[in-house]
Enzyme design. Structure first.
Site: not given
Lengths: 316, 316, 316, 316
Positions: C76, C79, C201, C252, C270
């Protein structure tokens, strides 16, 4: 007809044809009301002024009025037959993968799946019907074919078929159902490849039948599980359970309102059809394409409301 | 008894007393299972080994087995009567303030109220019953008294009364219901002072009756709206609607499972009672304090399941 | 180090290397705690005893401790870069398709999408990052390639690459992300084919970099939008906005706890990495594979907590 | 002022009075926009054309423009002080009863409480502030009085008081807050009688102060915990934590948007006030009664946006 303050008129006294004619007259103002399903082009083209109603009794008589011989797209009505076919083969395996509770409302469809870790609340919401189809495919190797064969046999008409244009259109606009299927697959609750399960689901929903054929094909639930040829598809308790699910979960988010007004186990589809069961007596199918906000046929609900009020044949 | 693969045994052939005895034997292993409601001390003191079952027929006969003459706390069962009394007086006003759809699951109780701006989903969830009580209070000036009077009259026993210790205990532990009531008041859906509406709600839920009395008091729903004295409380359609609501919403979050297994309009209470209606034929009440995870009597559900399987009297 | 009751020690007085060594010692007991991500085999194989920490300052110095040169899967964290690349190209178009609010909690991911009709709450939840990737793909023709090129350039190392095994594994176990993407496509919020958007992605999430490389590649946010080569990627307000999103949505469902403890804009993955920005001063990256219940590196959070407490470099 | 593409202008070069005048000019078109809170009559009477802005620096200077000496109702801004007073006394006990995560959106307020069994997500949503007030009452015996005393002392004006008309009006229209309080009491998370906790909450929300007084009273957060008299209310880490909570949860459901635009820890109230902290430097308070859809002052947000853009004093 029935007096609201008094007892229902005995149906023995009714001429069924006259009853159906009276209902058709009564609901004529509602035909054309509502909105024809337009999420796929193939459904949007249907004329909103259609109305048909058919009644098939357990002793073998068939009555109809209006466009009751014209075929329409079963859509969610087909979920009744895929469910019955799975219950006939492996009821236990199904119980662990789909619940039997009403879903509350549309709003809850995804939250419920998420909250209950991929187990759909009942077999008639799309998520549940996808799981039923997935299991039917595992059990038969051809889920859509199994539903089609069953319907052809019960309706005694081998020209019943899947409308390929509708099925293709469903697949093309199938993102929401694919989202549900992938979500359940993430929880291990779809066992075939997602696109295979979804394809069979789209196809059995695209079967086209008339009110007459659909009423005949649903008589096994009025006969407590016995098919047209006299063989048993479901045990008495199995038929009772399908009827119970139709009562509590059969009319999308308006199952309560439907039970409240009509009081029969029933299943509606966005093609404008509604099939209803009078346990021990008859099956009915009504069709008129204009839908209310919940996706149920406006004129169809009005017709069934009048039917049970007039005959007193509500289960309540 | 009934053969799962065949037709139901005619109830004409049954000796009702023998049937009830058989059921009591069958469910004996379940009596004591589950958990007695313990959120208020007054309920927690009830012995879990009680079991009673009463059957009252529309032609005036009463049958019973076990502790069917022992009084227990009606709790949510009383919601049936407050609802019927409001529907008899002002059905239209009620429709705008409470829905008729199943609530999905417990989890949704508050989110549903919030999402739908203070309109409870149905009259049998606590929020809905609070609104029903509030309206009954407006219509009668004494909601709890109106329910009590009706039950005394139908059960033909003027010793039926509100258990003051239970009512006081409910009020003392009533934060959750007060939260619901204040929330609805914020949306203008409670018209009496919140503490008045809640007090009458706590009190009619605290009425104590026996299975025999409760079955008798519920016969008006089997008689399509006609009271014990022959007068009409509800029109035929009104009784049908109460029955429909019991079918789709009567067993807390397990209404679907209950319809699936038992197939009768019914209402359960955390006092361990369940009342069920066989439209046109009879009303039953079963009582055993041990509750399952949904708040329904474990032995009670088993008993009703056996009753409909044996008699074929399920509406499906 | 800092006195909780007094003012923070001036960082000018600190030897950075000594600070990082001290932090590594302090958090050593936490290394190996938590659970290594195991939803795909490629991640599950990483040894849980790794720990690396790198600090890159805006004036060009790089400090590190432990395994800070070992590459790990960004997940992540990537992102942040896809978001910055889209904001640099077409910020306005993005604003209509993704929100900027914290998501509340994991539980709400799907309900939120449903309630807000396919508009993800922020660009760092998976649904939002899928939309960002979809738009980046539209704008560049190669979303994953654009992210990779940017990272190679900022880290000044052209051996940085996509881990093909991880990407393949992500795709194979990608049902949840495919569900989100199909759901948004149903609302018209994915414009490329769902499998194309999802593939890009999965691939940019599978880029492997070291703490040193990641800290360097994130310095543009500490430099208020200016890249390593001195060119401007984002306006000052754009960099401020990415930092604000990292602060409110970067950890998160524990963004609040993270702000509360660490007080820096940050993004976790993660793979066990966390990147953090000290606006105007520095970027840090810490890596240790053991994750807490929210998916954030246990030792990583401890390290950043100690870093801001010691330096007083929290933005608060 | 600042160039979006370049570095921020040094605030050392700014004459603060000129800056505030410029901001007041810039946002004049927004004053009167939005909707004045009208859920209670006392608030609805405030003129929408008011605008005031005050800046208090840690070195003791106070600047202001417009109606910055006029008192308004603090409403939710008072939650900052009740929180700080509890954290100063018993931080640990608070942590178990209130979370520190953003709430997602308004829609989730009740579902979140239900899902997380009565533990509010953060101290700034109403449910959380009710718990904070309840605990402050337990710790001090007079929650509202403790907040009032603190504010009088920090603002150095003992005429600051609770507006009794507003407090009475809050109580009269307090069903929603009473619903929340009873709901939490049902889970054991309100320890004083519900009406006592709610009364103290209504009262501290009804304190009236001017922008000047509010900015002064909030300086302790810019001073990392030190009060006006030089004594320490909170440790450095405690002040950091309050600031972090204001950043992630301070602007109702628009905390993300606020961080994105303004980039300062802040708290808004439906009285039209917003207080913001520039850690280490200053506290600001802006007031203008017209609210946006999220409950934040329209002109107030515009003013703070311009302030941080012009000064570069955003924490990002």
């Amino acid at each position: 007809m029935a007096d609201e303050e008094g007892a229902a008129v005995s149906v023995d006294d009714l001429a069924y044809d006259a009853l159906l004619e009276w209902i058709a007259d009564e609901v004529a103002p509602y035909v054309g009301e509502g909105r024809v399903a337009d999420y796929i082009p193939a459904l949007a083209q249907v004329s909103p002024d259609r109305f048909g109603l058919a009644l098939a009794t357990v002793d073998g008589r068939l009555y109809g009025v209006g466009d009751y011989r014209e075929r329409f797209s079963l859509q969610s009505i087909s979920k009744v037959y895929s469910l019955a076919l799975v219950m006939a083969r492996d009821d236990g395996r199904l119980r662990g993968r789909v619940g039997v509770e009403p879903s509350g409302n549309a709003f809850n469809s995804l939250i419920q799946l998420e909250y209950e870790r991929g187990i759909p609340r009942n077999p008639f919401i799309n998520a549940g019907a996808l799981v039923v189809t997935d299991l039917l495919h595992t059990l038969t190797g051809d889920a859509a074919g199994a539903v089609l064969d069953f319907l052809r046999s019960e309706a005694d008409d081998h020209t019943v078929t899947i409308d390929g244009a509708v099925a293709a259109s469903e697949a093309e606009h199938g993102d929401l159902n694919l989202a549900l299927a992938h979500f359940m697959a993430a929880y291990g609750n779809i066992e075939n490849p997602v696109d295979v399960a979804a394809d069979h689901y789209f196809r059995h929903c695209s079967i086209a039948m008339s009110c007459a054929e659909t009423a005949l094909a649903t008589l096994f639930l009025a006969r407590h599980g016995v098919r047209a040829d006299g063989s048993r598809l479901l045990p008495v308790l199995g038929a009772k359970r399908v009827n119970a699910l139709m009562m509590t979960c059969g009319a999308y988010d308006a199952a309560g309102e439907f039970a409240f007004r009509v009081g029969l186990p029933a299943k509606s589809g966005v093609g404008g059809g509604i099939v209803a069961v009078v346990p021990g007596r008859a099956a009915l199918c009504v069709w008129s394409p204009g839908l209310d906000q919940h996706g149920n046929s406006v004129a169809g609900v009005e017709a069934l409301d009048r039917f049970t009020t007039a005959t007193g044949w509500s289960v309540f």
